[in-house]
Write an enzyme that holds these catalytic residues in place. Structure first.
Site, PDB file in Angstrom:
ATOM      1  N   SER A 152     -66.268  -0.803 -26.585  1.00 27.35           N
ATOM      2  CA  SER A 152     -66.034   0.261 -27.549  1.00 27.35           C
ATOM      3  C   SER A 152     -67.109   0.223 -28.635  1.00 27.35           C
ATOM      4  O   SER A 152     -68.287   0.177 -28.314  1.00 27.35           O
ATOM      5  CB  SER A 152     -64.623   0.102 -28.117  1.00 27.35           C
ATOM      6  OG  SER A 152     -64.210   1.281 -28.732  1.00 27.35           O
ATOM      7  N   ASP A 315     -60.206   5.949 -18.892  1.00 27.81           N
ATOM      8  CA  ASP A 315     -60.629   5.966 -20.288  1.00 27.81           C
ATOM      9  C   ASP A 315     -61.192   7.354 -20.620  1.00 27.81           C
ATOM     10  O   ASP A 315     -62.283   7.706 -20.202  1.00 27.81           O
ATOM     11  CB  ASP A 315     -61.700   4.885 -20.492  1.00 27.81           C
ATOM     12  CG  ASP A 315     -62.181   4.795 -21.941  1.00 27.81           C
ATOM     13  OD1 ASP A 315     -61.752   5.609 -22.782  1.00 27.81           O
ATOM     14  OD2 ASP A 315     -62.988   3.896 -22.230  1.00 27.81           O
ATOM     15  N   HIS A 348     -58.565   3.604 -22.631  1.00 25.77           N
ATOM     16  CA  HIS A 348     -59.603   2.872 -23.355  1.00 25.77           C
ATOM     17  C   HIS A 348     -59.177   1.426 -23.636  1.00 25.77           C
ATOM     18  O   HIS A 348     -60.004   0.516 -23.683  1.00 25.77           O
ATOM     19  CB  HIS A 348     -59.893   3.612 -24.669  1.00 25.77           C
ATOM     20  CG  HIS A 348     -61.057   3.052 -25.414  1.00 25.77           C
ATOM     21  ND1 HIS A 348     -62.312   2.940 -24.856  1.00 25.77           N
ATOM     22  CD2 HIS A 348     -61.164   2.560 -26.678  1.00 25.77           C
ATOM     23  CE1 HIS A 348     -63.139   2.408 -25.758  1.00 25.77           C
ATOM     24  NE2 HIS A 348     -62.468   2.166 -26.860  1.00 25.77           N
TER      25      HIS A 348
END
Lengths: 374, 195
Positions: A152, A315, A348
């Site tokens: 991320s 995601d 995610h």
């Protein structure tokens, strides 16, 4: 390091005499970074790995602090025999500048006013976060990292490192990340920021020692949580299950489990995170664009590290196609890159959850990098 | 497990220290051998997630992707060899893939199943059915193969496209076929280069 061996955060302060110039041109100093290390740095200082955390993470990546309820945010990935094997590697994780987990951020005291910075804190970019961590790595005496890695937001920093300091890293692991923030990612952040900034208690960022913008921060975290999950994982976890009720109430109290979950996660976040830090860090992410008008293939030209890039099929916050673009750019530049989209329903969040599959890839990748370094 | 004869032939064709790309590299066994025996720098492209784990385990660089769309990213002559072993019959655009392989690679090695060897011909002629052999066990409705070709067809393709065949080998599972390859060999392996 076992769970019995408690880990402790350390602090490194620099730019005390000469302030640091940030990407925006603003200056700041002194700067403190909170960091933790796991494992032992070998004699040749060639086994260092720098891990970058995600938006709301901190330096405590592995092990547990004394008195803490839970271990570090990537404890299932960092430790003896784990993906980042601390029997072999010296792992460093530092809290980014602008955060509120021990590093200098908007809640820190401004040396000029002796009061918390609040909105006087300068705007921070991903580049600034990366540069400040280079000071730490220099301070630790590591000339060249074996690997820099992150998921991320952490992935953006890791990627940035390979471009800013191509000679200071052998390899890079990017997980569920991107090379520029897209309109949708900016839009979601802006809604989160507005949630905070429209809370009257936010008071233009001047709320320290007063009532916190708790409602705004809670709402912003609720939005965040939706983006971290997939439709399927939500459906599986909550479905239409009711919260402590036999049937719906036909009113605006909490009916569904998913509502209750989001409210709970949002409200506990108020005790864990500073609203201004959320604004600064989310803004840093939104400003991030590796290309800045240039062609991606040109920007990636100077890279010397080899790459492992991982995405997750469900995601939708950092969809695979974004990483695939990056893979293409790296391939074009003759960079050694391995890529895999892991089939996962966790959205995610998968980068924190899909431990086994990620471990398999990371372990062997690091072995390969170590061997080819000889 | 005995060593696969097609791997042995392909490894023989490749010069030491080469940079090799394997399209449809499976578990990376061929690439890993090439690295060990010929000190090659290797990369694989493979669609299956499971196979990528196997590649990484062997220390083989692998990119998940389908062959048809993965080649345009590479610059010209980037590799010394591009291998297409038992995969060309499964791609959507074999002509494009072979020509692209010869753009990004100085040489290409193409291994094909020979659909016109003796037993297939007998089955087709006497049974009147599409051949099913030990080596091509699929039925028409479950075969992963999109293209059916023979060694002779492939030679003709190379002639039409102006591709030079530097070497042609024919094989059955355990031995090489040195004559009547289009009739006797189950597989053909070609070393190709741009003319």
């Amino acid at each position: 390091m076992t769970s019995k061996n408690y880990t402790e955060t350390q602090y490194f302060t620099f730019a005390e005499d000469t302030p640091l110039t940030l990407k925006s041109g603003a200056k700041i100093g002194p700067v403190t970074l909170a960091y933790e290390t796991y494992g032992t740095l070998n004699q040749s200082k060639s086994n260092g790995i720098l891990i970058f955390h995600a938006l709301t993470g901190g330096a405590n990546a592995a092990g547990q602090h004394k008195g803490a309820k839970k271990p570090g945010w990537w404890d299932n990935m960092i430790g003896p025999g784990k993906a980042f094997d601390t029997d072999k590697y010296f792992v460093v994780c530092a809290n980014v500048i602008g955060s509120c987990k021990g590093s200098t951020g908007p809640a820190s005291t401004d040396p000029k006013t002796k009061k918390p910075y609040g909105l006087n804190f300068p705007i921070i970019t991903i580049e600034d976060m990366t540069v400040t961590q280079k000071y730490l790595i220099d301070h630790l005496g590591i000339e060249k990292l074996l690997c820099c890695a992150g998921g991320s937001m952490g992935g953006l920093l890791a990627l940035q490192w390979t471009i800013l300091f191509p000679d200071s890293v052998e390899s890079c692991i990017l997980i569920a990340t991107n090379y520029k923030h897209t309109a949708q990612q900016i839009a979601l952040h802006e809604v989160s920021r507005q949630a905070i900034m429209t809370d009257p208690h936010w008071n233009n960022g001047d709320y320290y020692g007063k009532k916190l913008p708790a409602t705004g921060l809670t709402l912003s975290r609720m939005i965040g949580h939706i983006t971290y999950m997939s439709e399927e994982s939500m459906e599986k976890k909550f479905g239409r299950k009711l919260q402590g009720k036999e049937k719906v109430g036909y009113d605006f109290t909490t009916d569904f489990e998913v509502e209750s979950y989001l409210k709970y996660r949002g409200s506990t976040f108020v005790d864990e995170f500073d609203a201004n830090s959320y604004l600064y860090l989310s803004k840093a992410l939104d400003y991030f664009d590796l290309c800045e008008g240039k062609k991606l293939t040109d920007v990636l030209k100077g890279i010397k590290a080899e790459f492992l890039i991982i995405t997750f099929s469900s995601d939708w916050l950092y969809p695979s196609y974004q990483s695939k673009d990056l893979v293409r750019g790296l391939k074009f530049n003759n960079v050694d890159v391995s890529y895999l989209e892991i089939e996962s329903n966790y959205g995610h969040d998968a980068f924190l959850v899909e431990v086994d599959n990620q471990s398999k890839l990371i372990k062997h990748f690091l072995t390969k990098v170590t061997q080819s370094r000889k | 497990m005995t060593e696969r004869l097609d791997y042995k032939i392909i490894i023989d064709m490749i010069k030491p220290h080469s940079h090799v790309l394997d399209l449809g590299c499976g578990d990376g066994a061929l690439l890993s051998k090439l690295r060990e025996t010929k000190d090659c720098k290797v990369t694989g492209i493979e669609i299956s997630e499971k196979a990528i784990y196997a590649c990484m385990e062997k220390g083989v660089t692998a990119v998940q992707g389908d062959i048809d769309s993965s080649l345009s990213d590479y610059s010209d002559n980037r590799f010394d060899y591009v291998i297409l072993n038992e995969s060309v019959q499964q791609v959507l655009h074999p002509e494009k893939v072979i020509l692209e392989s010869l753009r990004i690679g100085k040489k290409a090695i193409v291994g094909i199943p020979n659909f016109c060897h003796a037993s297939s011909r007998f089955q087709l002629f006497f049974n009147g059915q599409v051949p099913i052999t030990r080596w091509l066990p699929y039925k028409w409705y479950n075969t992963p193969n999109l293209r059916f070709l023979s060694i002779k067809d492939f030679r003709q393709f190379c002639f039409e496209k102006n591709i030079r065949i530097e070497e042609e080998r024919g094989l059955r599972p355990h031995y090489e076929v040195t004559f009547w390859r289009n009739f006797l060999a189950h597989n053909g392996i070609f070393l190709l280069s741009q003319t």
